[in-house]
Design a protein around this motif. Structure first.
Motif, mmCIF file in Angstrom:
data_model
loop_
_atom_site.group_PDB
_atom_site.id
_atom_site.type_symbol
_atom_site.label_atom_id
_atom_site.label_comp_id
_atom_site.label_asym_id
_atom_site.label_seq_id
_atom_site.Cartn_x
_atom_site.Cartn_y
_atom_site.Cartn_z
ATOM 1 N N GLY A 193 -5.090 -3.964 -4.646
ATOM 2 C CA GLY A 193 -6.096 -4.403 -3.679
ATOM 3 C C GLY A 193 -6.125 -5.921 -3.579
ATOM 4 N N GLU A 204 -8.387 -1.278 -0.066
ATOM 5 C CA GLU A 204 -7.258 -2.187 0.224
ATOM 6 C C GLU A 204 -7.669 -3.646 0.052
ATOM 7 N N LEU A 256 -1.887 -5.477 4.809
ATOM 8 C CA LEU A 256 -2.472 -4.426 3.969
ATOM 9 C C LEU A 256 -2.440 -3.111 4.744
ATOM 10 N N GLY A 278 0.787 -1.234 0.000
ATOM 11 C CA GLY A 278 0.000 0.000 0.000
ATOM 12 C C GLY A 278 0.807 1.266 0.000
ATOM 13 N N ARG A 332 -3.535 0.959 5.176
ATOM 14 C CA ARG A 332 -4.628 1.862 4.843
ATOM 15 C C ARG A 332 -4.159 2.907 3.823
ATOM 16 N N ILE A 333 -4.974 3.122 2.816
ATOM 17 C CA ILE A 333 -4.709 4.251 1.924
ATOM 18 C C ILE A 333 -5.147 5.511 2.669
ATOM 19 N N TYR A 387 -6.093 1.917 -7.905
ATOM 20 C CA TYR A 387 -5.267 1.328 -6.839
ATOM 21 C C TYR A 387 -5.748 -0.097 -6.536
ATOM 22 N N THR A 388 -7.053 -0.236 -6.366
ATOM 23 C CA THR A 388 -7.608 -1.551 -6.004
ATOM 24 C C THR A 388 -7.330 -2.573 -7.106
ATOM 25 N N HIS A 423 -4.255 -6.022 8.868
ATOM 26 C CA HIS A 423 -4.506 -4.608 8.505
ATOM 27 C C HIS A 423 -4.575 -3.834 9.818
ATOM 28 N N GLY A 437 3.788 -1.454 -3.628
ATOM 29 C CA GLY A 437 2.856 -0.346 -3.803
ATOM 30 C C GLY A 437 3.145 0.372 -5.103
#
Ligand code: CP
Length: 314
Positions: A239, A265, A215, A157, A217-218, A234-235, A256, A183
């Motif tokens: 993801g 995520e 994972l 991430g 957090r964005i 992103y996903t 997470h 990432g």
């Protein structure tokens, strides 16, 4: 000597082991610890939002019989322009035994430690460190692995803005784990390679080797414009989607730090599937991490403030 928990950079395996051991003892026999910090007063100053960290420190303090106060940021003299140092000195002058601080400035606790004579505990400072998150993650990992030596941890991430990554990699490296950071190039600084950490821009290539998929957090509040084309993009690339679950090793742990942006995520479908799978196939540990947070923070408070207190050795 004042005992602080500012970060995990340079903290020895021995210190990490002692905190882990104390957390196990508290987990096994909480009642034995219920008066350990009786008479102590702990203040929490959160200049950024928090659910897990703030509440779990408060619960941990209650478990140990300490008094706990929250600094009421919105109704304090901060809104009249009081400086951070003035706030901290005012609170310490009232006779607290420890300060737990979350702040957006990286390294702010290092600066404050020269100016106060009470233990400081870092609850997250900018993109610098979040040591108690990494400690609770270690506690969770040790539930599933006897040793972290040579365990493959893939962290996915927003590495650039993540204080969780910075604390985790110091601790995991010290304990012998292998780390790969994944990432988008815009959120993955190459500076980590100098510490023997692998980096990758392709999740699908590294997922199959992971014993632990962590994972991140964005952090939409810390994104500068243009770092990500879109959350959907992103996903698609990074993801944990239902389609990617077939790449996971049997028995993998999915972690997470929370709060999870479901649909970014990890997709809701992937989360639901993982939760329905047996332990031998995969394990989602998010609630386990939250529960570990109380135990580990109690261990840390006792470690720093209790009768058998210790300095964190580095
Ligand atoms: N993981 C974590 O630090 O969560 P909070 O922001 O809710 O404390």
């Amino acid at each position: 000597m004042t005992r602080h928990m500012l970060g995990l950079h340079g903290v020895t395996a021995e210190s990490l082991g002692m905190i882990m051991e104390r957390a196990w003892r508290i987990r096994q026999n909480r009642r034995q610890y219920r008066e350990k910090l009786k008479g102590k007063l702990i203040a929490a100053l959160f200049f950024e939002p928090s659910t897990r960290t703030k509440l779990s420190f408060e619960l941990a303090a209650h478990w140990l019989g300490a008094e706990f106060i929250h600094f009421p940021l919105e109704t304090s003299s901060r809104v009249k322009g009081e400086s951070l140092l003035d706030t901290i000195l005012t609170v310490t002058a009232m006779g607290v035994d420890a300060l737990i601080i979350r702040h957006s400035n990286s390294g702010v606790l290092e600066w404050l430690k020269e100016k106060v004579d009470v233990p400081l505990i870092n609850a997250g400072d900018g993109a610098h460190e979040h040591p108690t998150q990494a400690l609770l993650d270690l506690h969770t990992m040790y539930h599933y692995f006897d040793s972290l030596k040579d365990i493959e941890v893939v962290m996915v991430g927003d590495i650039q803005h993540s204080r969780v990554v910075r604390s985790s990699i110091w601790a995991l490296k010290t304990l012998g784990a292998r780390i790969t950071l994944v990432g988008p190039p815009s959120l993955l600084p190459r500076e980590f390679e100098q510490f023997g950490i692998s980096i990758s821009w392709r999740l699908d290539e590294v997922l199959p080797k992971a014993d632990i998929v962590y994972l991140l957090r964005i952090q939409q509040e810390r994104q500068q414009k243009g770092l990500l084309p879109s959350l959907a993009d992103y996903t698609r690339q990074f993801g944990l989607t239902a389609g990617r679950l077939s790449l996971l090793k049997p028995g993998v742990l999915v972690m997470h730090p929370g709060p999870v942006n479901v649909g970014v995520e990890i997709t809701a479908e992937a989360l639901q599937l993982l939760r329905s799978w047996p332990r031998e196939r995969a394990q989602v540990c998010i609630e386990h991490q939250v529960a570990s947070g109380v135990v580990v923070r109690a261990a840390l408070l006792d470690y720093l403030l209790g009768e058998e207190s210790h300095e964190i050795t580095a």
